[in-house]
Design a protein around this motif. Structure first.
Motif, PDB file in Angstrom:
ATOM      1  N   PRO A  51      18.998   0.529 -18.388  1.00  0.00           N
ATOM      2  CA  PRO A  51      18.405   2.128 -18.857  1.00  0.00           C
ATOM      3  C   PRO A  51      19.324   2.959 -17.931  1.00  0.00           C
ATOM      4  CG  PRO A  51      17.336   0.777 -17.174  1.00  0.00           C
ATOM      5  CD  PRO A  51      18.101  -0.094 -17.741  1.00  0.00           C
ATOM      6  N   VAL A  52      19.507   4.290 -18.650  1.00  0.00           N
ATOM      7  CA  VAL A  52      20.225   5.283 -17.977  1.00  0.00           C
ATOM      8  C   VAL A  52      19.330   6.601 -18.000  1.00  0.00           C
ATOM      9  CG1 VAL A  52      22.685   4.475 -17.967  1.00  0.00           C
ATOM     10  CG2 VAL A  52      21.688   5.861 -20.053  1.00  0.00           C
ATOM     11  N   SER A  53      19.325   7.306 -16.976  1.00  0.00           N
ATOM     12  CA  SER A  53      18.330   8.555 -16.947  1.00  0.00           C
ATOM     13  C   SER A  53      18.892   9.636 -17.946  1.00  0.00           C
ATOM     14  CB  SER A  53      18.228   9.127 -15.454  1.00  0.00           C
ATOM     15  OG  SER A  53      19.511   9.375 -14.953  1.00  0.00           O
ATOM     16  N   ALA A 113      27.251   4.345 -10.630  1.00  0.00           N
ATOM     17  CA  ALA A 113      25.953   4.937 -10.285  1.00  0.00           C
ATOM     18  C   ALA A 113      24.658   4.280 -10.940  1.00  0.00           C
ATOM     19  CB  ALA A 113      25.675   6.643 -10.293  1.00  0.00           C
ATOM     20  N   PHE A 114      25.064   3.582 -12.044  1.00  0.00           N
ATOM     21  CA  PHE A 114      24.066   3.141 -12.968  1.00  0.00           C
ATOM     22  C   PHE A 114      23.858   1.507 -12.986  1.00  0.00           C
ATOM     23  CE2 PHE A 114      25.146   7.188 -14.819  1.00  0.00           C
ATOM     24  CZ  PHE A 114      23.840   7.703 -14.905  1.00  0.00           C
ATOM     25  N   ALA A 115      25.235   0.750 -13.040  1.00  0.00           N
ATOM     26  CA  ALA A 115      25.259  -0.513 -13.418  1.00  0.00           C
ATOM     27  C   ALA A 115      26.329  -1.362 -12.884  1.00  0.00           C
ATOM     28  CB  ALA A 115      24.802  -1.097 -14.368  1.00  0.00           C
ATOM     29  N   GLU A 116      26.093  -2.697 -12.868  1.00  0.00           N
ATOM     30  CA  GLU A 116      27.328  -3.467 -12.585  1.00  0.00           C
ATOM     31  C   GLU A 116      27.148  -4.891 -13.032  1.00  0.00           C
ATOM     32  OE1 GLU A 116      29.919  -5.511  -8.813  1.00  0.00           O
ATOM     33  OE2 GLU A 116      28.209  -3.936  -8.523  1.00  0.00           O
ATOM     34  N   THR A 173      15.696   4.357 -14.755  1.00  0.00           N
ATOM     35  CA  THR A 173      15.817   5.598 -15.438  1.00  0.00           C
ATOM     36  C   THR A 173      15.585   6.777 -14.326  1.00  0.00           C
ATOM     37  OG1 THR A 173      13.997   5.790 -16.402  1.00  0.00           O
ATOM     38  CG2 THR A 173      15.853   5.027 -17.666  1.00  0.00           C
ATOM     39  N   GLU A 174      14.658   6.601 -13.493  1.00  0.00           N
ATOM     40  CA  GLU A 174      14.295   7.428 -12.344  1.00  0.00           C
ATOM     41  C   GLU A 174      15.432   7.641 -10.963  1.00  0.00           C
ATOM     42  OE1 GLU A 174      12.026   5.331 -13.430  1.00  0.00           O
ATOM     43  OE2 GLU A 174      11.090   6.969 -14.840  1.00  0.00           O
ATOM     44  N   GLN A 175      16.107   6.408 -10.980  1.00  0.00           N
ATOM     45  CA  GLN A 175      17.030   6.113  -9.826  1.00  0.00           C
ATOM     46  C   GLN A 175      16.315   5.738  -8.528  1.00  0.00           C
ATOM     47  OE1 GLN A 175      20.934   6.256 -10.125  1.00  0.00           O
ATOM     48  NE2 GLN A 175      20.008   5.914 -12.191  1.00  0.00           N
ATOM     49  N   THR A 176      15.216   5.297  -8.671  1.00  0.00           N
ATOM     50  CA  THR A 176      14.200   4.755  -7.641  1.00  0.00           C
ATOM     51  C   THR A 176      14.317   3.354  -7.239  1.00  0.00           C
ATOM     52  OG1 THR A 176      12.310   4.984  -8.894  1.00  0.00           O
ATOM     53  CG2 THR A 176      12.966   7.001  -7.741  1.00  0.00           C
ATOM     54  N   GLU A 177      14.561   2.488  -8.305  1.00  0.00           N
ATOM     55  CA  GLU A 177      14.439   0.929  -8.129  1.00  0.00           C
ATOM     56  C   GLU A 177      15.754   0.516  -8.597  1.00  0.00           C
ATOM     57  OE1 GLU A 177      11.527  -2.141 -10.039  1.00  0.00           O
ATOM     58  OE2 GLU A 177      10.603  -0.516  -8.999  1.00  0.00           O
ATOM     59  N   GLU A 178      16.242  -0.556  -7.794  1.00  0.00           N
ATOM     60  CA  GLU A 178      17.277  -1.493  -8.412  1.00  0.00           C
ATOM     61  C   GLU A 178      16.680  -2.787  -8.806  1.00  0.00           C
ATOM     62  OE1 GLU A 178      21.593  -2.835  -6.522  1.00  0.00           O
ATOM     63  OE2 GLU A 178      20.064  -2.627  -5.332  1.00  0.00           O
TER      64      GLU A 178
END
Length: 88
Positions: A31-33, A52-55, A68-73
């Motif tokens: 998912p991306v914001s 900043a999104f994924a690897e 998507t909220e960038q709060t949890e990996e």
């Protein structure tokens, strides 16, 4: 395969980025914001990195990504992923 959206094409909406191999094998999606924020994809021999999104790390077969909220990996095994039409 990578495609981006231009302004006016709902690029400011949340969405998913899907990765496929050169043989069209589904590798996974994250998912991306905001789809419009995804503009740089780095390919290496055993890794794909979306800053900043994924690897995706192909050696241990894992994908790391932020919600998507960038709060949890999340760290997930690639074996657990479903096809692009799946619900993961």
């Amino acid at each position: 395969m990578f495609s981006s959206l231009m302004p006016g094409q709902s690029g400011d909406k949340a969405g998913y980025i899907s990765i496929k191999s050169n043989t069209e094998e589904f590798i996974g999606k994250v998912p991306v914001s905001m789809v419009s924020e995804v503009f740089q994809l780095e390919w290496e021999e055993n890794r794909v990195y979306l800053p900043a999104f994924a690897e995706w790390d192909f050696a241990p077969r894992t994908v790391r990504y932020w919600n998507t909220e960038q709060t949890e990996e999340t760290i997930q095994s690639l074996k657990q992923l479903t096809s692009p039409s799946g619900d993961r």
